[in-house]
Design an enzyme around this catalytic site. Structure first.
Site, PDB file in Angstrom:
ATOM      1  CE1 TYR A   1       9.765  49.779  -8.268  1.00 54.07           C
ATOM      2  CE2 TYR A   1       8.032  50.845  -6.980  1.00 54.07           C
ATOM      3  CZ  TYR A   1       8.639  49.695  -7.447  1.00 54.07           C
ATOM      4  OH  TYR A   1       8.132  48.468  -7.115  1.00 54.07           O
TER       5      TYR A   1
ATOM      6  CG  ASN B   1      21.723  42.282 -11.812  1.00 57.88           C
ATOM      7  OD1 ASN B   1      21.238  42.199 -10.687  1.00 57.88           O
ATOM      8  ND2 ASN B   1      21.564  43.354 -12.576  1.00 57.88           N
ATOM      9  CG  LEU B   2      24.574  38.047  -7.672  1.00 59.31           C
ATOM     10  CD1 LEU B   2      25.978  37.514  -7.333  1.00 59.31           C
ATOM     11  CD2 LEU B   2      23.538  37.296  -6.839  1.00 59.31           C
ATOM     12  CB  SER B   3      21.983  44.849  -8.895  1.00 62.22           C
ATOM     13  OG  SER B   3      20.621  44.505  -9.034  1.00 62.22           O
TER      14      SER B   3
ATOM     15  CE  LYS C   1       7.913  47.378 -10.340  1.00 61.67           C
ATOM     16  NZ  LYS C   1       8.455  46.108 -10.776  1.00 61.67           N
TER      17      LYS C   1
ATOM     18  CG  ASP D   1      21.560  42.977 -16.409  1.00 61.36           C
ATOM     19  OD1 ASP D   1      21.984  43.778 -15.567  1.00 61.36           O
ATOM     20  OD2 ASP D   1      20.476  43.139 -17.016  1.00 61.36           O
TER      21      ASP D   1
ATOM     22  CE1 TYR E   1      11.095  39.768   2.526  1.00 54.62           C
ATOM     23  CE2 TYR E   1       9.953  41.575   1.431  1.00 54.62           C
ATOM     24  CZ  TYR E   1      10.056  40.688   2.477  1.00 54.62           C
ATOM     25  OH  TYR E   1       9.140  40.729   3.491  1.00 54.62           O
ATOM     26  CB  ILE E   2       9.119  39.113  -3.659  1.00 55.66           C
ATOM     27  CG1 ILE E   2       8.841  40.344  -2.778  1.00 55.66           C
ATOM     28  CG2 ILE E   2       7.808  38.392  -3.983  1.00 55.66           C
ATOM     29  CD1 ILE E   2       8.100  41.477  -3.464  1.00 55.66           C
TER      30      ILE E   2
ATOM     31  CG  ASN F   1      10.586  49.798   2.096  1.00 55.51           C
ATOM     32  OD1 ASN F   1      11.469  49.377   1.365  1.00 55.51           O
ATOM     33  ND2 ASN F   1       9.571  50.508   1.641  1.00 55.51           N
ATOM     34  CG  LEU F   2       7.162  50.711   9.307  1.00 50.94           C
ATOM     35  CD1 LEU F   2       7.660  51.944  10.053  1.00 50.94           C
ATOM     36  CD2 LEU F   2       5.631  50.646   9.357  1.00 50.94           C
TER      37      LEU F   2
ATOM     38  CB  SER G   1       4.087  48.284  -7.171  1.00 49.28           C
ATOM     39  OG  SER G   1       3.931  49.127  -6.057  1.00 49.28           O
TER      40      SER G   1
HETATM   41  P1  NAD Z   1      14.699  42.786  -4.513  1.00 47.20           P
HETATM   42  O1  NAD Z   1      15.558  43.960  -4.848  1.00 47.20           O
HETATM   43  O2  NAD Z   1      14.932  42.090  -3.229  1.00 47.20           O
HETATM   44  O3  NAD Z   1      14.773  41.719  -5.689  1.00 47.20           O
HETATM   45  C1  NAD Z   1      14.996  42.061  -7.035  1.00 47.20           C
HETATM   46  C2  NAD Z   1      16.102  41.150  -7.557  1.00 47.20           C
HETATM   47  O4  NAD Z   1      16.324  41.451  -8.929  1.00 47.20           O
HETATM   48  C3  NAD Z   1      17.438  41.336  -6.837  1.00 47.20           C
HETATM   49  O5  NAD Z   1      17.932  40.066  -6.450  1.00 47.20           O
HETATM   50  C4  NAD Z   1      18.357  41.981  -7.885  1.00 47.20           C
HETATM   51  O6  NAD Z   1      19.688  41.584  -7.724  1.00 47.20           O
HETATM   52  C5  NAD Z   1      17.733  41.472  -9.178  1.00 47.20           C
HETATM   53  N1  NAD Z   1      17.882  42.348 -10.350  1.00 47.20           N
HETATM   54  C6  NAD Z   1      17.637  43.672 -10.470  1.00 47.20           C
HETATM   55  N2  NAD Z   1      17.851  44.079 -11.728  1.00 47.20           N
HETATM   56  C7  NAD Z   1      18.257  42.987 -12.431  1.00 47.20           C
HETATM   57  C8  NAD Z   1      18.619  42.753 -13.785  1.00 47.20           C
HETATM   58  N3  NAD Z   1      18.613  43.743 -14.676  1.00 47.20           N
HETATM   59  N4  NAD Z   1      18.982  41.505 -14.157  1.00 47.20           N
HETATM   60  C9  NAD Z   1      18.974  40.491 -13.262  1.00 47.20           C
HETATM   61  N5  NAD Z   1      18.634  40.645 -11.972  1.00 47.20           N
HETATM   62  C10 NAD Z   1      18.275  41.879 -11.571  1.00 47.20           C
HETATM   63  O7  NAD Z   1      13.180  43.276  -4.620  1.00 47.20           O
HETATM   64  P2  NAD Z   1      11.867  42.550  -4.151  1.00 47.20           P
HETATM   65  O8  NAD Z   1      11.346  43.263  -2.958  1.00 47.20           O
HETATM   66  O9  NAD Z   1      12.058  41.091  -4.111  1.00 47.20           O
HETATM   67  O10 NAD Z   1      10.907  42.951  -5.356  1.00 47.20           O
HETATM   68  C11 NAD Z   1      10.728  42.113  -6.485  1.00 47.20           C
HETATM   69  C12 NAD Z   1       9.854  42.837  -7.486  1.00 47.20           C
HETATM   70  O11 NAD Z   1       8.621  43.199  -6.876  1.00 47.20           O
HETATM   71  C13 NAD Z   1      10.455  44.141  -8.027  1.00 47.20           C
HETATM   72  O12 NAD Z   1      10.141  44.257  -9.393  1.00 47.20           O
HETATM   73  C14 NAD Z   1       9.742  45.201  -7.221  1.00 47.20           C
HETATM   74  O13 NAD Z   1       9.660  46.427  -7.918  1.00 47.20           O
HETATM   75  C15 NAD Z   1       8.368  44.574  -7.044  1.00 47.20           C
HETATM   76  N6  NAD Z   1       7.647  45.089  -5.856  1.00 47.20           N
HETATM   77  C16 NAD Z   1       8.249  45.023  -4.617  1.00 47.20           C
HETATM   78  C17 NAD Z   1       7.589  45.543  -3.509  1.00 47.20           C
HETATM   79  C18 NAD Z   1       8.240  45.521  -2.140  1.00 47.20           C
HETATM   80  O14 NAD Z   1       7.793  46.268  -1.261  1.00 47.20           O
HETATM   81  N7  NAD Z   1       9.252  44.711  -1.884  1.00 47.20           N
HETATM   82  C19 NAD Z   1       6.309  46.095  -3.646  1.00 47.20           C
HETATM   83  C20 NAD Z   1       5.721  46.132  -4.906  1.00 47.20           C
HETATM   84  C21 NAD Z   1       6.403  45.622  -6.010  1.00 47.20           C
HETATM   85  N1  UDP Z   2       7.345  54.959   7.666  1.00 41.69           N
HETATM   86  C1  UDP Z   2       7.761  55.613   8.808  1.00 41.69           C
HETATM   87  N2  UDP Z   2       9.099  55.577   9.115  1.00 41.69           N
HETATM   88  C2  UDP Z   2      10.023  54.929   8.345  1.00 41.69           C
HETATM   89  C3  UDP Z   2       9.570  54.263   7.180  1.00 41.69           C
HETATM   90  C4  UDP Z   2       8.230  54.307   6.860  1.00 41.69           C
HETATM   91  O1  UDP Z   2       6.956  56.199   9.520  1.00 41.69           O
HETATM   92  O2  UDP Z   2      11.217  54.965   8.682  1.00 41.69           O
HETATM   93  C5  UDP Z   2       5.902  54.952   7.321  1.00 41.69           C
HETATM   94  C6  UDP Z   2       5.571  55.591   5.983  1.00 41.69           C
HETATM   95  O3  UDP Z   2       5.356  56.985   6.149  1.00 41.69           O
HETATM   96  C7  UDP Z   2       4.293  54.839   5.579  1.00 41.69           C
HETATM   97  C8  UDP Z   2       4.509  53.444   6.174  1.00 41.69           C
HETATM   98  O4  UDP Z   2       5.502  53.592   7.199  1.00 41.69           O
HETATM   99  O5  UDP Z   2       3.155  55.410   6.222  1.00 41.69           O
HETATM  100  C9  UDP Z   2       5.004  52.414   5.151  1.00 41.69           C
HETATM  101  O6  UDP Z   2       6.159  52.942   4.507  1.00 41.69           O
HETATM  102  P1  UDP Z   2       7.062  52.054   3.538  1.00 41.69           P
HETATM  103  O7  UDP Z   2       8.171  52.933   3.037  1.00 41.69           O
HETATM  104  O8  UDP Z   2       7.443  50.788   4.214  1.00 41.69           O
HETATM  105  O9  UDP Z   2       6.067  51.658   2.351  1.00 41.69           O
HETATM  106  P2  UDP Z   2       5.276  52.588   1.300  1.00 41.69           P
HETATM  107  O10 UDP Z   2       5.480  54.013   1.641  1.00 41.69           O
HETATM  108  O11 UDP Z   2       5.872  52.204  -0.002  1.00 41.69           O
HETATM  109  O12 UDP Z   2       3.848  52.179   1.407  1.00 41.69           O
END
Ligand code: NAD
Ligand code: UDP
Length: 339
Positions: free
Chosen positions: A154, A32-34, A158, A64, A11-12, A204-205, A130
């Site tokens: 998790y 790794n497309l997981s 981090k 990977d 995603y990011i 997630n919300l 995070s």
């Molecule tokens: P995501 O799951 O969409 O992307 C992670 C990617 O890493 C995926 O494409 C997955 O296939 C790949 N991957 C996982 N393990 C791997 C490995 N061992 N080797 C190669 N590829 C691997 O997640 P995202 O939302 O894009 O998040 C990216 C990073 O940001 C993560 O480290 C996540 O913990 C961190 N993060 C995300 C959020 C969020 O809310 N999305 C918030 C805070 C931090």
């Molecule tokens: N939340 C909710 N219903 C859902 C998912 C999340 O009410 O189905 C709420 C959750 O309690 C939090 C906010 O939405 O207050 C954001 O949650 P999310 O899981 O997206 O992120 P995080 O908890 O990691 O901040």
């Protein structure tokens, strides 16, 4: 020179790849497309078409990060200048059920990556951390020097990785490391081609709301309406994923100034409640998001939002997109990708 994105099809990572390519950078992805699909690379290509020589500027390796041979091959073949380490597992609830998978994937991938970077004398790294590392912060907004703690596997991965990187830097000050602590990324690319597409029922919300709006899910359960907030629902700092992606561009530029080890919050500095999000989304989609209040979700905190001033002062980065745009782009992505 190239920038290696581990987990760059996620995603990011995918949004960051687009921003980097459009800024003229060369991008190498290993994934790794997981939790992503190979087709995301085609979507990235489609987005940058006409602006970028994609075939020259982009390489993809499916594999990977823990595969040291593969990683060494990438560093031998591509001229890597810096790495953005996105790869990892990220679901809090799942991490409590299968903690060993989380420790193995998130910690081992980082250790292998750091070893290979050291071997090839590439010492510039941006790490995806995070806001979860702040645990239950004592006051709001959250500043980078607040104490850190973690309550689930998790979050612990981090925090451990941050500590590993701090120890590494202490031992060798020629490293440049930027720890980016993301708040709550939502939204999607304006094209509607890439966005957040979790497998199964979303935790997630925003992805949950999107699926209620598109009719794939019945009704949103709001976890708690008795928090000490303006309307009783939880408050978070939601940030548009394109703004977040731009934060990585700024972090790469920061690395190029030989910055040492830096920590930045990436958030907007504004907290919105769950009801704020539902109401904003309903304005965009014509009121299709039905909801009900249910019990609080175990482990949730009431309020969490950043002070993002440091990222602005030191990297010139600021989030630009508003809540309406976050909802519009999420809805657009959901409707374009409705299966
Ligand atoms: P995501 O799951 O969409 O992307 C992670 C990617 O890493 C995926 O494409 C997955 O296939 C790949 N991957 C996982 N393990 C791997 C490995 N061992 N080797 C190669 N590829 C691997 O997640 P995202 O939302 O894009 O998040 C990216 C990073 O940001 C993560 O480290 C996540 O913990 C961190 N993060 C995300 C959020 C969020 O809310 N999305 C918030 C805070 C931090
Ligand atoms: N939340 C909710 N219903 C859902 C998912 C999340 O009410 O189905 C709420 C959750 O309690 C939090 C906010 O939405 O207050 C954001 O949650 P999310 O899981 O997206 O992120 P995080 O908890 O990691 O901040």
């Amino acid at each position: 020179m190239s920038i290696l994105l581990t987990g760059g099809l996620g995603y990011i990572g995918s949004h960051t790849a687009v921003e980097l390519l459009e800024a003229g950078e060369r991008v190498v992805v290993v994934d790794n497309l997981s939790n992503s699909k190979k087709e995301v690379a085609d979507k990235i290509k489609e987005i940058v078409k006409g602006k970028v020589d994609f075939d020259k500027q982009f390489s993809l390796y499916i594999g990977d990060v823990r595969d040291e041979k593969l990683l060494s091959k990438i560093f031998e073949k591509e001229k890597i200048e810096s790495v953005v380490h996105f790869a990892g597992l990220k679901a809090v609830g799942e991490s409590c059920k299968i903690p060993l998978e989380y420790y193995k994937n998130n910690i081992d991938s980082t250790l292998v990556l750091l070893d290979v970077m050291k071997k090839f004398d590439v010492k510039n790294l941006v790490f995806s951390s995070s806001a979860t590392v702040y645990g239950r912060a004592k006051s709001m907004p959250i500043y980078e020097d607040f104490p850190t703690s973690a309550t689930n596997p998790y979050g612990k991965t981090k925090l451990f990785i941050e500590n590993i990187l701090m120890d590494l830097y202490e031992s060798d000050k020629t490293w440049n490391i930027v720890l980016l602590r993301y708040f709550n990324p939502i939204g999607a690319h304006d094209s509607g081609l890439i966005g957040e597409d979790p497998n199964g029922i979303p935790n997630n919300l925003m992805p949950y709301i999107s699926r209620v709006a598109s009719g794939k899910l019945e009704c949103l359960s709001i976890f708690g309406n008795d928090y000490p907030t303006k309307d009783g629902t939880g408050v978070r700092d939601y940030i548009h994923v394109v703004d977040l992606a731009n934060g990585h561009l700024c972090a790469i530029k920061k690395l190029r100034t030989n910055c040492g080890l830096k920590i930045y919050n990436l958030g907007t500095g504004v907290g919105y409640s769950v009801l704020d999000i539902v109401n904003a989304f309903n304005e965009v989609c014509g009121g299709k998001v039905k909801y009900k209040f249910v019990e609080r979700r175990p482990g949730d905190i009431d309020v969490c939002y950043a002070c993002a001033d440091k990222a602005f002062k030191e990297m010139g980065w600021k989030a630009k997109r508003d809540l309406k745009n976050m909802c519009q782009t999420s809805y657009n992505f959901e409707m374009k990708n409705k299966k």
